[in-house]
Structures are given as structure tokens and as C-alpha cells.
Design an enzyme around this catalytic site. Sequence first.
Site, PDB file in Angstrom:
ATOM      1  CG  PHE A 157     -10.195   7.095  -1.893  1.00 32.36           C
ATOM      2  CD1 PHE A 157      -9.150   8.010  -1.923  1.00 32.36           C
ATOM      3  CD2 PHE A 157     -10.358   6.329  -0.750  1.00 32.36           C
ATOM      4  CE1 PHE A 157      -8.289   8.147  -0.835  1.00 32.36           C
ATOM      5  CE2 PHE A 157      -9.513   6.463   0.339  1.00 32.36           C
ATOM      6  CZ  PHE A 157      -8.469   7.378   0.295  1.00 32.36           C
ATOM      7  N   GLY A 209      -9.700  -2.443  -0.789  1.00 38.52           N
ATOM      8  CA  GLY A 209     -10.226  -1.517   0.212  1.00 38.52           C
ATOM      9  C   GLY A 209      -9.727  -1.873   1.593  1.00 38.52           C
ATOM     10  CD  GLU A 267      -4.167  -4.453  -2.357  1.00 34.99           C
ATOM     11  OE1 GLU A 267      -3.650  -4.442  -1.214  1.00 34.99           O
ATOM     12  OE2 GLU A 267      -4.520  -3.429  -2.933  1.00 34.99           O
ATOM     13  CB  CYS A 325      -2.956  -0.397   0.160  1.00 41.02           C
ATOM     14  SG  CYS A 325      -2.522  -0.743  -1.539  1.00 41.02           S
TER      15      CYS A 325
END
Length: 505
Positions: A159, A239, A261, A295
Site C-alpha cells: 500500500f 511487502g 523486496e 520500507c
Amino acid sequence: MFHPLIEKLNLADDSRVVPATAETTTDRGYLISDNPTTCEPLAAIKLDTADDYERMVREGEEAFKDWRMVPAPIRGEVVRQIGNALRDYKEPLGELVSLEMGKIRMEGMGEIQEAIDIADFSVGLSRQLYGLTMHSERPRHRMYEQWHPLGLIGIITAFNFPAAVWAWNSMIAAVCGDVCVWKPSRSTPLVAAAMHKICSKVADDMGHPGIFQLVMGRGAVIGELMNNDRRIPLISATGSCRMGRQIGEKVSQRLGRCLLELGGNNAIIVSKDADLDMLMRATLFGAVGTAGQRCTSTRRLIVNSDVIDEVTDSLAKAYKQVKIGDPLDESTIMGPLVNDDAVKEMFAAIEQAKKEGGEILVGGKHHALGGRFVEPTIIRVPKGRMLSITRDETFAPILYISEYETLDEAIDQHNGVDQGLSSSIFTLNMREAEQFLSHAGSDCGIANVNIGTSGAEIGGAFGGEKDTGGGRESGSDSWKIYMRRQTCTINWSDELPLAQGIEFG
């Protein structure tokens, strides 16, 4: 009936997108997209079924038969036109990212610019899909390698970058001659629908229908189908580490490829020789930007004991000045968290840190605006300790500050987590910088000096080590994962010698 952005992007004409009503519930086969700022529904999106998935994969297979034979520079021209279309829609697309995901408007615009940039990068790449020529040990033989399109590429996105991560994969895969099957996050389906509508129209108008497929559905249905589908040789998934393990296990059972990733637990080492003004700016963006939902967000600050008090005092003052509110307001620095679960996870982590002896220096509470708005939080870790919660990646604006005496100690702290995505050191000492970048330094896929952990450029390969998954997206030679390598040998002699001097018969 719809938000003006939905109308502006012509999503009201999309058969998937309908008004959110009492009839459009998940039980009735719909996904409700809401606005994390107001917690009000934006629209309902019809979920795809297993039959829908099968139809799209078959369409993709048919499209691949033609697309793979289109010369790569012509494929690059299609991608160039897609980049131009994204330029035309940059403002409403960027605002839709902010509306549906919650990142501030400037970051939403930056995300669409990233999609445009990777399209430009891919156009150049379409003329640089190079293979090597090797000298054969056999007389009058020629050896070389070439790269062929791989096939259907499954793309599963998160997201927090609902447009850019798909573009990283799909623009490069497209110039490589692949067809993309995209399963977006269920938290940002409207961004996915808008991106797909714009990019597919360009490809369709240029005579290449079906090279982009969009499938929206439950992970238990669509995700499982993709992971187990031998017609999809590569799954690229962005994710959590937990999700990546599940996907990796499924895909490996059929000996497929994975580009994973996954999570990051990123740290900045702060030397006593650091430029602290630069550090403040980098840390504030890294830890507070996107409400800590990148991330590459800065989650840990490992600070030399000579400057730790100055650093914590300055950061605490800066945090108290962060303007929190509507992400579409130009003056807002931090918007809401994406959903209620994210809020719960943040406060569970804060409580765990407190139980372990962490000291809340600033934040740690719900914001006065209520809903999904929270206060960015700084937690100081007792000297000589590492809290178990700091080993986890909490997708929220929590920054842990710990102390060190020697650089070796700092690097041990830095590397002492399961994730290995992005890292940084702030120092004006050349020896410290070089040690951090050496074999004995950072164990991450991205290592920076005097730059924060967040905000990677598309020209370099993006990804990390350990539980981050080992995959690489975007720049450098990341294109190779989307193709199959073939080593070719041509014998132009009238003999049939074997390699290694073997004689047979």
C-alpha cells in the site's frame, strides 16, 4: 457521488468501481476503499474471482506471443508514451495517492514522478539489453549469450507505494518483452485502477492490448493462484517479511523465480564527527515521512555517546513542530496511518518498548485529531541494551535511539537485526565512512554516507539482504531478473570437437 479525483481520473467509468453502499460489502464480492484521513469510504471495487484470474492469464499469454517478438526499441517507444501519459496525469494521480494512502501531497507527487522516471530509464534500457561474447576453446566456434523475454510476470505490491513499485517492475518488464499481471494492495485499489487505466490505454492505442493485466482480489484466492501458477515464471512481491516467506515457499515448490523486496529495519549511525544539522533533516524525513510507512523509513538511530544528548534534545524539539493533518494540505508534514490495524500495531510496539525499559522522549500517543492520526514517537534505549522490539519492523513513526562508544560496537548494533535493506552513517571522518562501506561494515543492500536511509534513486538497484529477501528492483542491471539468459554456441567448422578435449569413439 464520487470524490472529484475519482471523476477527474475517469474511474467512475470503470466497471470495477462503484459507489460504496450497504450493498457493496466484502461479503457481496466488493472491496471498500476508504480515506484514512476521514475514515470515510471513497468507493467500492468489485473483487475478481478465480474465473476472472484465469481469463486474464489467458489474455496475457496470448498478448505475450506477439509482444515478445516486437523489437525492444519499439517496446521502449510504448513505454515512452506511457511516461508521457503519466506526466499528463501527474497531479490528479499524486493527489489520489495522498487521498487513498495518506502520504502528504508532495510525497504523492514524488511517487508519480518516480513512475515517470523509471519509464524514462526503461526507454534507454530498451536499447541496452546487452549480452556477452565469449571465446570458445574449440576451433571455429563462436559463443555468446543472449537474453529472451521471460513471460508473464506476477507483480504483488504494497500500500505504501501504490504506483511507483508497480512502475519499477512493469516498465522494465515491458521493455524486456514481458506481460505483467498485477495484484495491488487491497488498501489502495483506486490508485491501481487509475494507473492501469492510463497505461493500458496507451498500449491498446498503440496496437499492443493485454500486456498489462490488473487482478484485484483476496490474497487467499488471487494470491494463491498466482503463487502456484506455473504460467507465471516470476513473482515480484513487495511487502512484509512474513508475506515474503509465504510467497517464497509457494513459488519455490514449483521452482519458479521470486523477486522479494521485503521489510527494512533501517538505522543511521551518528558519529561524534557528524554534521548534526544535516542529520536532523535526514532523520526527520526518514522517520516521519510517509508516517513511518516506508520500507526505508529510519527506525533506529545509533548515536555516539559524545553527542547523544545534543541529538536527542534537538530531535525532540523538531518532532514537536511537525504539523500533522490532512495530507492534501500543503502545510502538512505527516498524514494518518493507512488503517486501524496500523494504529494498533504502533501502540502495541510502544507498550512493549516501555515494558522493556525504553523511555518515551516525545510522542507515544494518539493525536488530538483522532482517527488514524498519531504522534511521531522517539524512544530512548537504555545504554548497553537492545530492546527485543527494536528487532522488529513496526510500520509506524517510531524512532529508537541507542548509544555507542566505538564504531565497531555501532556496526554490531546496526547489523544485529534480521532485516538488511537501507543504512546510513553520518560522519565527516573518511576512515569511519570507508569502514561502514567495507566488507566489515553495513550488511544492507543500500548503504549511504551523509544521506538518510529513505529516498533511493531509480538509477541504482533497490533491495536488501537477509530477511529483506535479496531481490533487486529498478535500476542498474535489475532488468536481468525479468529475462531468461541463453548461452549459444555456433560451430562453423567441418569438425565436431568436444569441450575439455574429450574424445568419444
